[in-house]
Write an enzyme that holds these catalytic residues in place. Structure first.
Site, PDB file in Angstrom:
ATOM      1  N   ASP A  39       0.870  -1.175   0.000  1.00  0.00           N
ATOM      2  CA  ASP A  39       0.000   0.000   0.000  1.00  0.00           C
ATOM      3  C   ASP A  39       0.910   1.230   0.000  1.00  0.00           C
ATOM      4  OD1 ASP A  39      -2.310   1.704   0.479  1.00  0.00           O
ATOM      5  OD2 ASP A  39      -1.587   1.818   2.544  1.00  0.00           O
TER       6      ASP A  39
ATOM      7  N   ASP B 104      -1.686  -0.717   5.990  1.00  0.00           N
ATOM      8  CA  ASP B 104      -1.859  -0.180   7.343  1.00  0.00           C
ATOM      9  C   ASP B 104      -3.276   0.297   7.636  1.00  0.00           C
ATOM     10  OD1 ASP B 104      -1.506   3.300   7.629  1.00  0.00           O
ATOM     11  OD2 ASP B 104      -1.751   2.239   5.734  1.00  0.00           O
TER      12      ASP B 104
ATOM     13  N   ASP C  10      -7.215  -1.484   3.802  1.00  0.00           N
ATOM     14  CA  ASP C  10      -6.305  -2.552   3.379  1.00  0.00           C
ATOM     15  C   ASP C  10      -6.692  -3.909   3.961  1.00  0.00           C
ATOM     16  OD1 ASP C  10      -4.610  -0.782   1.959  1.00  0.00           O
ATOM     17  OD2 ASP C  10      -3.664  -0.184   3.840  1.00  0.00           O
TER      18      ASP C  10
END
EC number: 7.2.2.-
Length: 660
Positions: free
Chosen positions: A340, A544, A548
């Site tokens: 990410d 995080d 996600d």
């Protein structure tokens, strides 16, 4: 041999000061009984060599049986009550059988070596528990709480509640995860973040329980209860992981039951068939007992868990928490990694990157002072970044009046008699009028936005006076981590982000990622993960945010950064990088691969020894003492081989492999 679980009782203590100590060898009952059995066996062997009366030898050897064999014997009987045939019981039966045919010394040797291998297994568990105790011992037992009237009282750190104000004096350990309200100091937080040098802390900064305050005094506000602190989460996850079993271990235990039943059947055949061809009962029984001993899968059972438990404990000490042995095993099979962006490759916290002043009456600090004052009552992350930047420059903020927030657009407030508006360029162009905005300012806005910055316009009394560029800073180790991940897996990582294409592409160029997938919603990330895995990749996803969590759950392995503020993300992930250091991800994958190699090596050693000794016993004549020594010796070799991953050098070696 049953694999012991990490007992929660072993991870607690009344005194925090004792928690970081390593368990002494003879603090373990398994070690004490094994040592006593060894002493009795040695004494019995000495009396035998010296020609002492037979009853003396037998008394010493029987005492050796009792001290070294009662624990595995009891465990075996308890397993039998659950209709499970345990290897522990088979070994005790074999030792008793050896005594029944007059080979009591050989049976005692079996008991001693079996007890020693059990003690080594307990040592692996204890060392893992030591890592948990050491983490829990980082936080101090007491704290100085400041009351509403300013009075101070000493309280147990466990009794602190969210919102409590705590005074941390120079040199003291910080008692809770908290935010600095007043004061300034440098804090040694290597135990949590891994940073080698103390980190300066001022108003608004976060501090962690268990870290050490430097030369200044801090007044902090508690953000998390003691049980929810970073070090407590580390300890809990390491403990939980130590109580799990890897897929290889589960498969071995499933096969072990059928193997043990077959082994008993063959043992009975080895005893019953030879007498039909004229062999004596004593010789047949001796061969059968030898077969039962050498065919026992002790080393096979012990081959898997010690290396994986040791890897979990070592990784936990270095800030990476694998939640189970299965996760530690699977990490090593990763063939590609997806990251990410926000909060993973970047810090996840907006920071002021630049100030552009368009009126001579203002300096950079004066413009920032007005903008920060207007944003101070706001709860927007961009406003918080502006306020933090002013505080870091030690700018005193004036009193604010008539504050109004227009979510998604701007805030307005009266500061020093002026009406100050702070907000997006799109919103404030309409307020201030495009004619009033200089061409150079428009060009700057377009350029900065094209570079991926978020641009905030500052307006004073309806006239635009400056720009603030805000960005989510790239983690300094991000490029190195991407490079290491590429070399380790043989495939370039993927960037999965919900940000716009321009920002994502710019970051991809910075860190060396070519496969950039931008503008993804949570469902889109899951679809991307499934697409990559459908192509044959065993994908590890690192993220995080709460957005996600679905992708982490869909991945082969999901890793959450420790800064994740979403409990859902932390619970969904298979592993957590507590220290927020991306370079530990390739390192833990390398550690997992080494653990898997040790497991394979252990299995090869165990199976080779068992097969060789079984063939020797059935085809020729294998002396019982030699069979005992070689079989149990292989078990000890396998156990010691797994313990190697507990050493600090094992992590350094994994880091060297990952980042060479």
């Amino acid at each position: 041999m049953a694999v012991r679980e990490l007992s929660p009782a072993r991870c607690t203590s009344a005194s925090p000061l004792v928690l970081a100590r390593r368990t002494k060898l003879f603090a373990l009952s398994e070690m004490r009984w094994a040592a006593l059995a060894l002493g009795l066996f040695s004494a019995g062997l000495l009396t035998q060599l010296c020609g002492a009366p037979q009853w003396v030898r037998w008394a010493l050897f029987l005492a050796c049986y009792a001290t070294g064999g009662w624990e595995p014997g009891l465990a075996g009987l308890q397993a039998l009550q659950r209709r499970t045939l345990d290897v522990d019981l088979l070994m005790v039966v074999a030792a008793i059988g050896a005594a029944a045919i007059g080979q009591i010394a050989e049976g005692a040797l079996l008991i001693v070596i079996f007890a020693t291998s059990g003690a080594l297994e307990a040592l692996v568990t204890a060392r893992t528990a030591d890592s948990v105790r050491g983490l829990m011992g980082l936080a101090p037992g007491t704290a100085t709480r400041v009351g509403a009237g300013g009075g101070e009282e000493t309280v147990n750190a466990a009794d602190l509640r969210i919102g409590d104000i705590v005074l941390v004096r120079p040199g003291e350990r910080i008692s809770a995860d908290a935010t600095v309200l007043a004061g300034g100091s440098e804090v040694d937080q290597a135990t949590v973040t891994g940073e080698p040098l103390p980190v300066d802390k001022s108003i608004g900064d976060q501090v962690f329980a268990g870290t050490v305050n430097g030369t200044g005094a801090l007044r902090i506000r508690v953000d998390r209860l003691a049980r929810d602190s970073v070090v407590a989460r580390i300890a809990t996850l390491v403990e939980q992981a130590s109580q799990t079993k890897a897929r290889t271990q589960l498969f071995i235990e499933k096969v072990e039951q059928r193997y043990s039943i077959g082994m008993v059947a063959v043992t009975l055949a080895v005893f019953a068939v030879p007498p039909l061809w004229g062999e004596t009962l004593q010789r047949a029984l001796l061969r059968a007992m030898t077969f039962m001993i050498v065919a026992s899968p002790c080393a096979v059972v012990l081959a898997t868990m010690p290396p994986l438990l040791a890897a979990i404990a070592n990784a936990g000490r270095h800030g990476v928490l694998a939640k189970s042995a299965i996760v530690m095993e699977q990490l090593g099979t990763t063939t590609r990694i997806a990251f990410d962006k926000t909060g993973t490759l970047t810090r996840g916290t907006p920071e002021l990157a630049g100030i552009w002043v368009y009126e001579r009456r203002f300096t950079d600090d004066e413009l920032l002072r007005l903008a920060a004052a207007a944003e101070y009552p706001s709860e927007h992350p961009l406003g918080a970044a502006i306020v933090k930047a002013a505080q870091s420059r030690r700018i005193r903020l004036p009193t604010v009046g008539e504050f109004t927030a227009h979510p998604g657009c701007r805030v307005t407030a009266r500061v020093d008699g002026h009406v100050i508006a702070v907000g997006s360029a799109t919103a404030l162009l309409g307020t201030a009028g495009a004619a009033a905005l200089e061409a150079s300012m428009i060009t700057a806005v377009d350029f900065l936005q094209g570079e991926g910055y978020t641009v905030v316009v500052v307006v004073c009394d309806s006239h635009p006076v400056g720009l603030l560029a805000i960005t989510d800073q790239l983690r300094p180790e991000a490029a190195a981590a991407i490079s290491a991940a590429t070399k380790l897996t043989g495939a370039k990582p993927v960037l999965l982000t919900g940000d716009n294409r321009a920002t994502a592409d710019r970051l991809g160029v910075q860190v060396g990622i070519d496969d950039v997938r931008a503008g993804l919603l949570p469902d889109d990330k899951v679809a991307a993960v499934r697409q990559l895995q459908a192509g044959g990749a065993r994908l590890t996803v690192v993220g995080d945010g709460i957005n996600d969590a679905p992708a982490l759950a869909a991945a082969h392995v999901g890793i959450a950064m420790g800064s994740a503020r979403s409990e859902l993300t932390l619970q969904t992930a298979d592993a957590v990088v507590v220290r927020d250091d991306l370079t530990t991800i390739p390192t833990v994958i390398a550690m997992s691969r080494r653990a898997r190699r040790i497991v394979v090596a252990n299995l090869i050693v165990a199976v080779t020894f068992i097969a060789g000794l079984v063939v020797w016993d059935l085809a020729f004549t294998l002396p019982l003492p030699l069979g005992v020594a070689r079989h149990e010796g292989s078990t000890i070799i396998v156990g010691l081989n797994g313990l190697r991953l507990l050493r600090h050098t094992a992590w350094r070696r994994a880091a060297g492999t990952a980042h060479r």
